[in-house]
Design a protein around this motif. Structure first.
Motif, PDB file in Angstrom:
ATOM      1  N   ASP A   1      -2.488  11.510  -3.284  1.00  0.00           N
ATOM      2  CA  ASP A   1      -0.989  11.737  -3.634  1.00  0.00           C
ATOM      3  C   ASP A   1      -1.124  12.704  -4.686  1.00  0.00           C
ATOM      4  N   GLU A   2      -1.836  12.517  -5.596  1.00  0.00           N
ATOM      5  CA  GLU A   2      -1.987  13.425  -6.915  1.00  0.00           C
ATOM      6  C   GLU A   2      -1.986  14.795  -6.453  1.00  0.00           C
ATOM      7  N   GLY A   3      -2.743  15.152  -5.197  1.00  0.00           N
ATOM      8  CA  GLY A   3      -2.862  16.469  -4.645  1.00  0.00           C
ATOM      9  C   GLY A   3      -1.562  16.900  -4.077  1.00  0.00           C
ATOM     10  N   MET A   4      -0.545  16.066  -3.621  1.00  0.00           N
ATOM     11  CA  MET A   4       0.602  16.640  -3.097  1.00  0.00           C
ATOM     12  C   MET A   4       1.588  16.683  -4.256  1.00  0.00           C
ATOM     13  N   ALA A   5       1.475  15.965  -5.432  1.00  0.00           N
ATOM     14  CA  ALA A   5       2.247  16.396  -6.524  1.00  0.00           C
ATOM     15  C   ALA A   5       2.135  17.648  -7.138  1.00  0.00           C
ATOM     16  N   VAL A   6       2.779  18.693  -6.410  1.00  0.00           N
ATOM     17  CA  VAL A   6       2.545  19.986  -6.979  1.00  0.00           C
ATOM     18  C   VAL A   6       3.836  20.284  -7.722  1.00  0.00           C
ATOM     19  N   PRO A   7       3.805  21.138  -8.755  1.00  0.00           N
ATOM     20  CA  PRO A   7       4.832  21.420  -9.907  1.00  0.00           C
ATOM     21  C   PRO A   7       5.687  22.238  -9.252  1.00  0.00           C
ATOM     22  N   PRO A   8       6.972  22.005  -9.032  1.00  0.00           N
ATOM     23  CA  PRO A   8       7.740  21.077 -10.537  1.00  0.00           C
ATOM     24  C   PRO A   8       7.800  19.687 -10.092  1.00  0.00           C
ATOM     25  N   PHE A   9       7.145  18.993  -9.030  1.00  0.00           N
ATOM     26  CA  PHE A   9       7.158  17.596  -8.487  1.00  0.00           C
ATOM     27  C   PHE A   9       6.174  16.927  -9.326  1.00  0.00           C
ATOM     28  N   ASP A  10       6.247  15.689  -9.560  1.00  0.00           N
ATOM     29  CA  ASP A  10       5.267  14.930 -10.015  1.00  0.00           C
ATOM     30  C   ASP A  10       4.784  13.738  -8.833  1.00  0.00           C
ATOM     31  N   ARG A  11       4.071  12.816  -9.184  1.00  0.00           N
ATOM     32  CA  ARG A  11       3.493  11.870  -8.288  1.00  0.00           C
ATOM     33  C   ARG A  11       4.665  10.792  -7.823  1.00  0.00           C
ATOM     34  N   ASP A  12       5.566  10.519  -8.696  1.00  0.00           N
ATOM     35  CA  ASP A  12       6.454   9.602  -8.200  1.00  0.00           C
ATOM     36  C   ASP A  12       7.289  10.305  -6.842  1.00  0.00           C
ATOM     37  N   ASP A  13       7.309  11.806  -7.032  1.00  0.00           N
ATOM     38  CA  ASP A  13       8.055  12.409  -5.664  1.00  0.00           C
ATOM     39  C   ASP A  13       7.421  12.309  -4.432  1.00  0.00           C
TER      40      ASP A  13
ATOM     41  N   ALA B   1       4.550  14.926   1.487  1.00  0.00           N
ATOM     42  CA  ALA B   1       4.531  16.047   0.369  1.00  0.00           C
ATOM     43  C   ALA B   1       6.010  16.215   0.002  1.00  0.00           C
ATOM     44  N   PRO B   2       6.266  16.142  -1.182  1.00  0.00           N
ATOM     45  CA  PRO B   2       7.759  16.367  -1.611  1.00  0.00           C
ATOM     46  C   PRO B   2       7.985  17.844  -1.692  1.00  0.00           C
ATOM     47  N   ASN B   3       7.028  18.832  -1.545  1.00  0.00           N
ATOM     48  CA  ASN B   3       7.400  20.307  -1.687  1.00  0.00           C
ATOM     49  C   ASN B   3       7.561  21.030  -0.366  1.00  0.00           C
ATOM     50  N   LEU B   4       7.124  19.878   0.644  1.00  0.00           N
ATOM     51  CA  LEU B   4       7.236  20.565   2.177  1.00  0.00           C
ATOM     52  C   LEU B   4       8.614  20.199   2.851  1.00  0.00           C
ATOM     53  N   ARG B   5       8.960  21.104   3.692  1.00  0.00           N
ATOM     54  CA  ARG B   5       9.999  20.907   4.718  1.00  0.00           C
ATOM     55  C   ARG B   5       9.382  21.475   6.054  1.00  0.00           C
ATOM     56  N   VAL B   6      10.122  20.595   7.112  1.00  0.00           N
ATOM     57  CA  VAL B   6       9.641  21.030   8.617  1.00  0.00           C
ATOM     58  C   VAL B   6      11.054  21.554   9.263  1.00  0.00           C
ATOM     59  N   ARG B   7      11.198  22.536   9.991  1.00  0.00           N
ATOM     60  CA  ARG B   7      12.248  23.100  10.668  1.00  0.00           C
ATOM     61  C   ARG B   7      11.687  23.486  12.119  1.00  0.00           C
ATOM     62  N   ALA B   8      12.688  23.132  12.886  1.00  0.00           N
ATOM     63  CA  ALA B   8      12.205  23.449  14.431  1.00  0.00           C
ATOM     64  C   ALA B   8      13.403  24.081  15.061  1.00  0.00           C
ATOM     65  N   LEU B   9      13.223  24.559  16.347  1.00  0.00           N
ATOM     66  CA  LEU B   9      13.952  24.692  17.386  1.00  0.00           C
ATOM     67  C   LEU B   9      13.688  23.806  18.487  1.00  0.00           C
ATOM     68  N   CYS B  10      14.713  23.171  18.926  1.00  0.00           N
ATOM     69  CA  CYS B  10      14.623  21.925  20.072  1.00  0.00           C
ATOM     70  C   CYS B  10      15.406  22.533  21.322  1.00  0.00           C
TER      71      CYS B  10
ATOM     72  N   TRP C   1       0.662  -1.207  -0.150  1.00  0.00           N
ATOM     73  CA  TRP C   1      -0.047   0.089   0.053  1.00  0.00           C
ATOM     74  C   TRP C   1       0.673   1.394   0.065  1.00  0.00           C
ATOM     75  N   SER C   2       1.787   1.450   0.799  1.00  0.00           N
ATOM     76  CA  SER C   2       2.631   2.631   0.826  1.00  0.00           C
ATOM     77  C   SER C   2       3.306   3.036  -0.431  1.00  0.00           C
ATOM     78  N   ALA C   3       3.796   1.893  -1.264  1.00  0.00           N
ATOM     79  CA  ALA C   3       4.385   2.148  -2.612  1.00  0.00           C
ATOM     80  C   ALA C   3       3.374   2.442  -3.540  1.00  0.00           C
ATOM     81  N   ARG C   4       2.239   2.481  -3.547  1.00  0.00           N
ATOM     82  CA  ARG C   4       1.182   2.731  -4.443  1.00  0.00           C
ATOM     83  C   ARG C   4       0.907   4.262  -4.254  1.00  0.00           C
ATOM     84  N   ARG C   5       0.264   4.834  -5.466  1.00  0.00           N
ATOM     85  CA  ARG C   5      -0.007   6.473  -5.367  1.00  0.00           C
ATOM     86  C   ARG C   5      -1.335   6.709  -5.760  1.00  0.00           C
ATOM     87  N   ASP C   6      -2.324   7.346  -5.112  1.00  0.00           N
ATOM     88  CA  ASP C   6      -3.656   7.455  -5.407  1.00  0.00           C
ATOM     89  C   ASP C   6      -4.005   8.767  -5.505  1.00  0.00           C
ATOM     90  N   ARG C   7      -5.388   9.143  -5.378  1.00  0.00           N
ATOM     91  CA  ARG C   7      -5.636  10.575  -5.781  1.00  0.00           C
ATOM     92  C   ARG C   7      -5.158  11.635  -4.651  1.00  0.00           C
TER      93      ARG C   7
END
Length: 749
Positions: free
Chosen positions: A124-136, A450-459, A116-122
């Motif tokens: 996932d398509e919403g997270m495939a934002v340009p310039p990334f595609d679904r495989d990302d 999501a391939p376009n997101l990054r998380v940064r923090a102060l710990c 299941w985790s290796a499959r891509r669904d609808r």
């Protein structure tokens, strides 16, 4: 053991315990749906009592799509089948779980779990934002979901391809004490029939607490997890108050959220033999004049029609600024979800509670703990809380009590690290939930995948004390930029989209930037510079990008915060957010020459057009928001007035000339005064200077009538406001008017 055997036994145990059970049917093709049909039949679930959530209407029962699963909120079903093969949407998963009644089944149809985790669904398509595609797009959320399904009690797992039963889901619970039966309190002001409509002792206590709303100056807060009956209790109370002739104004993020409230209100009216009518506007109008009516939050915050009672349902999903407006009602009640499926920011608990306690209202609190639809300790609820992190919380206060920028470490929380470290994930996501009213289960999947997101923090000592969620935007090719310019929506590129499609700058989507989607600081460590320190770390790490940006509901405090951290206003939206009631601000912090060029042209254009926008679409914008947005714009507009126009302006400032003969130069001068850092002070007294800045906004930029301006700013008369207007212009003429303004001043002296 067959699917029919598993389903039958699960349903029997669910009924015996008044709990829910979860049946996972994994397999290829349509075998899972065929098995779901058999499972419902074996579990003695009539199709009329079941709902299929998925993209195909494959069962002879009610059908909704995953995106429309919110329609199930406030409803109960004996069974819900979620066909998650084409789209596993976390929000939908939470909502369908909440719709299953005690003794019922949640059936989850999935691909083979190991795949299941290796499959891509609808989704996932919403997270495939340009310039990334679904495989990302990664599959970490579903991998985590599968792990929780395999680990939790009350979850049966069947491989329908092989007929293998990996877990029968039976818990073999020990005998339990019977549920406490509700009974009316010894003394009560509401009719006995209202208490007979309650389903738990907790609900009785809540309705009893709502009796305080019979008296002006009272406030009630009812807090509970979902499914505890707080909205139903509010509906019972609303009907009783309306039956006494009171006007009850109800609000919530969406009307669907209060359908159960209205259902219970009508039920109580029927029990009381109270005559009532339903309408689109009033919703529930009683024959003796009482009513229960609904309005969306921004409109309701103005208390239209001067209601006797304001009742705010799902208050945790509203921003604090909006909640504060309801304190002007004669009586007010708030119901709030502790752990929600639709966003449960703790702004209500952390920030608004203090404001409420400091008001003149007499506040009563009540909490509902007993579930209405199923037994305490229901295993499906326990699973959903963990799988969707509905109970995620920031670190406890003592762990961050000593946190300051010097004692904290800037950390890149990589998505793989978060997926592997449940403790770190819960702290980071819990901090986002605590700080922002719109954080929801979908955001958990985006944060991990999501391939376009990054998380940064102060710990601080290994604990997350501040967190920032960033989205990469821009860097789009010429074809995509042209499509965006001509009206196509390009996912995941909010700031380039606004600058390109609305502001007609096709080149704006070429530079690469990072938009700050959310930033949150632990409530026990605020006002120590942690948010600014985190932004400094982000700026240093992403210095190779062209810009940092942000878009948010504009308030004076937020505009000032972003301005202090190097961001500059380039746009104000011309429509309000339906939930928050705020106009949005877009700000940029350039990091490169390309970023500087992008910011400079939009800053300049913002100062050129803002006067016209404030006089048209933004005439109702709060003057302090306008002042802060202009002050946060890093531009240096020039008055650019001809000698003739300087004579008009200076004549109005020093003499008897009328600004109304040519308002445009006055507006340009007002923009310069509010934007430029070198603008002269409008008055010696700081407080009066602020009032004069508001005067310039209200009169010159928003074109309000003199009488309204004088009243809003507290001037004793229109004449006094006009004199203050002239006084505010004088330092501007002195600074920028040159010889023309000086001669005009001398002539009138």
């Amino acid at each position: 053991m067959t699917v029919r055997d598993v389903a039958s036994r699960l349903r029997a145990e669910a009924r015996a315990t008044n709990e829910r059970r979860l049946l996972v049917l994994s397999g290829a093709g349509d075998a899972g749906l065929d098995a779901a049909r058999e499972a419902l039949d074996a579990a003695d679930v009539a199709m009329a009592d079941a709902t299929l959530v998925g993209h195909r209407d494959a069962l002879a029962c009610e059908h909704v799509t995953p995106r429309d699963a919110g329609a199930l909120l406030g409803t109960t079903r004996e069974a819900v089948v979620y066909d998650a093969r084409e789209e596993c949407r976390p929000n939908a998963l939470g909502r369908v779980t909440g719709a299953v009644d005690g003794g019922g089944l949640l059936v989850l149809v999935t691909p083979p779990l190991d795949e299941w985790s290796a499959r891509r669904d609808r989704f996932d398509e919403g997270m495939a934002v340009p310039p990334f595609d679904r495989d990302d797009v990664a599959g970490r959320f579903r991998a985590r979901l599968v792990a929780t399904l395999r680990a939790h009690r009350g979850v049966a797992i069947v491989d329908v391809d092989t007929g293998t039963v990996a877990d029968d889901g039976l818990t073999y619970p020990a005998p339990r004490l019977a549920r406490r039966e509700p009974s009316p309190p010894d003394e009560h002001a509401f009719p006995r029939a209202a208490y007979e409509a309650c389903r738990t002792p907790d609900q009785v206590d809540a309705v009893h607490a709502f009796e305080a709303l019979r008296d002006p100056g009272s406030a009630v807060v009812a807090e509970a997890d979902r499914g505890r009956g707080k909205s139903s209790a509010a509906g019972i109370a609303a009907a009783c108050l309306a039956e006494e002739g009171l006007d009850v104004l109800v609000t919530a993020p969406a009307f669907r959220s209060v359908r159960e409230l209205y259902a219970r209100a009508e039920d109580v009216c029927d029990r009381l033999d109270a005559e009532y009518d339903r309408s689109e506007t009033t919703r529930l109008a009683l024959a003796d004049g009482g009513r229960v009516r609904f309005a969306k939050p921004p409109a309701a915050a103005d208390l239209p029609g001067d209601p006797d009672v304001a009742l705010v349902d799902e208050a945790a999903a509203l921003p604090v600024r909006l909640l504060e407006a309801f304190l002007d009602a004669p009586r007010v009640a708030f119901t709030t979800t502790v752990h929600g499926y639709e966003g449960a920011g703790r702004g209500f608990d952390v920030r608004f509670r203090e404001t409420l306690a400091g008001s003149d209202l007499d506040v009563a609190d009540v909490r509902l703990d007993d579930p209405i639809r199923y037994a305490v300790g229901d295993p499906v609820e326990v699973w959903a809380f963990r799988a969707l992190l509905l109970d995620a919380r920031p670190p406890v206060d003592p762990l961050v009590a000593d946190a300051d920028p010097e004692a904290c470490e800037y950390v890149a929380l990589e998505q793989a690290t978060l997926a592997d470290d449940e403790h770190l994930l819960r702290e980071a996501f819990g901090l986002l939930v605590a700080a922002h009213y719109r954080t929801e289960p979908d955001d958990l999947a985006r944060l991990l995948d999501a391939p376009n997101l990054r998380v940064r923090a102060l710990c601080h000592d290994g604990h997350v004390v501040a967190v920032c969620l960033l989205a990469r935007e821009g860097g789009l090719d010429a074809e995509t930029r042209e499509a965006m310019y001509t009206g196509s929506r390009v996912k995941g590129n909010m700031l380039p989209d606004v600058l390109t499609s609305q502001l007609r700058d096709e080149a704006a989507a070429a530079p690469v930037g990072h938009r700050i989607v959310r930033i949150a600081t632990h409530h026990a460590a605020r006002s120590r510079g942690l948010g600014s320190a985190l932004l400094d770390g982000v700026r240093e790490e992403f210095r190779e990008a062209d810009w940092l940006g942000v878009g948010y509901g504009a308030t004076p405090d937020l505009l000032s915060f972003w301005a202090r951290n190097g961001f500059s206003t380039v746009h104000l939206s011309t429509t309000r957010n339906d939930t928050s009631g705020e106009y949005s601000a877009i700000m940029l912090d350039p990091l490169s020459e390309r970023g500087e060029a992008l910011a400079a042209r939009h800053e300049a254009w913002f100062t050129e057009r803002i006067a016209g926008v404030l006089a048209d679409s933004l005439t109702d914008l709060d003057a302090d928001v306008a002042r802060a947005a202009l002050a946060a714009c890093d531009a240096t507009p020039e008055p650019g007035l001809s000698d003739d126009r300087w004579r008009v302006v200076a004549g109005s400032a020093y003499g008897s000339a009328m600004y109304s003969v040519d308002p445009e130069p006055f507006r340009r001068l007002a923009v310069c005064a509010l934007v430029r850092e070198d603008a002269p002070a409008l008055a010696a007294e700081g407080r009066d200077a602020v009032r004069r800045e508001r005067l310039l906004v209200l009169k010159l930029l928003q074109c309000r009538p003199w009488d309204d301006v004088a009243e809003e700013l507290g001037y004793h008369s229109t004449g006094q406001a006009m004199r203050a207007f002239g006084d505010a212009l004088q330092p501007l003429c002195d600074a920028w008017g040159g010889d023309v303004a000086e001669r005009e001043r001398e002539r009138h002296r």
